[in-house]
Enzyme design. Structure first.
Site, mmCIF file in Angstrom:
data_model
loop_
_atom_site.group_PDB
_atom_site.id
_atom_site.type_symbol
_atom_site.label_atom_id
_atom_site.label_comp_id
_atom_site.label_asym_id
_atom_site.label_seq_id
_atom_site.Cartn_x
_atom_site.Cartn_y
_atom_site.Cartn_z
ATOM 1 N N ARG A 103 0.878 -1.183 0.000
ATOM 2 C CA ARG A 103 0.000 0.000 0.000
ATOM 3 C C ARG A 103 0.907 1.222 0.000
ATOM 4 O O ARG A 103 1.593 1.486 0.992
ATOM 5 C CB ARG A 103 -0.909 -0.001 1.229
ATOM 6 C CG ARG A 103 -1.553 1.344 1.464
ATOM 7 C CD ARG A 103 -2.671 1.325 2.475
ATOM 8 N NE ARG A 103 -3.837 0.667 1.933
ATOM 9 C CZ ARG A 103 -5.042 0.710 2.501
ATOM 10 N NH1 ARG A 103 -5.240 1.379 3.620
ATOM 11 N NH2 ARG A 103 -6.068 0.094 1.941
ATOM 12 N N CYS A 262 -16.384 1.528 0.868
ATOM 13 C CA CYS A 262 -15.179 0.717 1.069
ATOM 14 C C CYS A 262 -14.719 0.752 2.526
ATOM 15 O O CYS A 262 -14.012 -0.162 2.960
ATOM 16 C CB CYS A 262 -14.064 1.182 0.145
ATOM 17 S SG CYS A 262 -13.716 2.936 0.318
HETATM 18 N N1 NVA Z 1 -10.131 6.795 -1.067
HETATM 19 C C1 NVA Z 1 -9.736 6.262 0.229
HETATM 20 C C2 NVA Z 1 -9.917 4.789 0.252
HETATM 21 C C3 NVA Z 1 -9.601 4.153 1.582
HETATM 22 C C4 NVA Z 1 -9.796 2.671 1.575
HETATM 23 C C5 NVA Z 1 -8.297 6.642 0.509
HETATM 24 O O1 NVA Z 1 -7.457 6.497 -0.401
HETATM 25 O O2 NVA Z 1 -7.998 7.082 1.619
HETATM 26 N N1 CP Z 2 -11.120 -0.286 2.556
HETATM 27 C C1 CP Z 2 -9.850 -0.328 2.991
HETATM 28 O O1 CP Z 2 -8.915 -0.542 2.231
HETATM 29 O O2 CP Z 2 -9.713 -0.151 4.323
HETATM 30 P P1 CP Z 2 -8.346 0.117 5.086
HETATM 31 O O3 CP Z 2 -7.836 1.465 4.609
HETATM 32 O O4 CP Z 2 -8.706 0.142 6.536
HETATM 33 O O5 CP Z 2 -7.393 -0.965 4.750
#
Ligand code: NVA
Ligand code: CP
Length: 312
Positions: A103, A262
């Site tokens: 990530r 999400c």
């Molecule tokens: N658009 C959000 C999604 C989190 C799962 C973010 O990137 O923070």
């Molecule tokens: N939806 C999602 O990816 O959640 P987190 O940011 O908590 O991993």
């Protein structure tokens, strides 16, 4: 044969259908507590440059329950692209681990990681997209609706990484997808053009949420300020106010419209408690399916690479 999973559209239509089959199959195995340990003696590094609840817990739990060991590398651990180059990290982790999940902020970094890694790399979200999320989401919709035929999904909110992965999905599965967002917060035009070029789906962007949700089977939203944009949150609240998913908006869609998010949600901001906790809401099914969908993706990639266990 697919090595990495970085975009939903890395899968063909056949391959994503196979992922749905594997996800249902592995979900049933988990529910019946079967002893299936294809990842025994395997390890996965999980690189997190941003915070996470679902992604971390679902990957770590899923990998462990399939017999393997997952290592969490947090924002202060390896400093990818800062303390050490992305390609050196890719080479080093490839010597230790059998798979990498990352990530990251910059999408280019996840591409570079995959390019320089000899083991499969999975994208656990970048500023650009969030493919694992959308595979779990469409699997959840399939479970609820039993079919993906004649599907209309309307996303209401910021034209962000979540929307981009919906575009990727719409280029491999036919659907109607509408993004209703404020002016100036539209998703990436190049990606939209690419998805339209696939000629598979009806995709549109509007600034009118009420028009957007008409006849929708699914209403989807996400935070108005993503990770990395939190300092803009207050300013954005004023601009995004007409895009809140509340009962009035839900009532415009089809009666059995599914509400999805999400998560994490800022309850009372982009969505009301009433909608989050309504009978239409499937947000926790969505969250649970992160694990089953990702397990399916990992099984597929690990099977392609090592071919030392059977699936399905
Ligand atoms: N658009 C959000 C999604 C989190 C799962 C973010 O990137 O923070
Ligand atoms: N939806 C999602 O990816 O959640 P987190 O940011 O908590 O991993």
């Amino acid at each position: 044969m697919i090595k990495n999973f970085l975009h939903v559209s890395d899968f063909s239509n056949n391959q994503i259908n196979e992922i749905f089959d594997i996800a249902s199959w592995i979900k049933n195995k988990f529910y019946s507590n079967e002893n299936y340990l294809p990842f025994r003696n395997k390890t996965m590094s999980m690189i997190f440059a941003k915070p996470s609840a679902r992604t971390r817990v679902s990957f770590e739990t899923g990998f462990y329950r399939l017999g393997g060991h997952a290592l969490y590398l947090g924002p202060n651990d390896i400093g990818i692209g800062k303390r050490e180059s992305v390609s050196d990290i890719a080479n080093v982790l490839s010597r230790f681990n059998d798979i990498i999940m990352a990530r990251l902020f910059d999408h280019k970094h996840v591409l570079e990681l995959a390019e320089n890694s000899s083991v499969p790399v999975i994208n656990g979200l970048t500023d650009f997209n969030h493919p694992c999320q959308i595979v779990a989401d469409i699997f959840t919709i399939l479970e609820h609706r039993k079919t993906l035929d004649d599907l209309k999904v309307t996303y209401v909110g910021d034209g962000n990484n979540i929307v981009h992965s919906w575009f990727e999905l719409a280029s491999i599965i036919p659907m109607e997808f509408v993004c209703a967002c404020p002016k100036g917060f539209e998703p990436d035009q190049k990606l939209l053009d690419q998805a339209l070029m696939s000629g598979l789906s009806k995709i549109s962007v509007t600034n009118d949420p009420e028009f957007g949700v008409k006849d929708a089977d699914v209403i989807y939203t996400d935070v108005w300020a993503s990770m990395g944009q939190k300092e803009e949150a207050l300013e954005r609240r004023k601009i995004f106010e007409p895009y809140q998913v509340n009962k009035n908006l839900i009532d415009i869609a089809l009666e059995n419209v599914l509400f999805m998010h999400c998560l994490p949600a800022e309850r009372g901001v982009e969505v009301t408690d009433e909608v989050c906790d309504s009978k239409n809401s499937i947000i926790f099914d969505q969250a649970e399916n992160r694990m089953h969908a990702q397990n399916a993706i990992m099984l597929k990639l690990m099977h392609n690479k090592y071919n030392d266990f059977t699936i399905l």
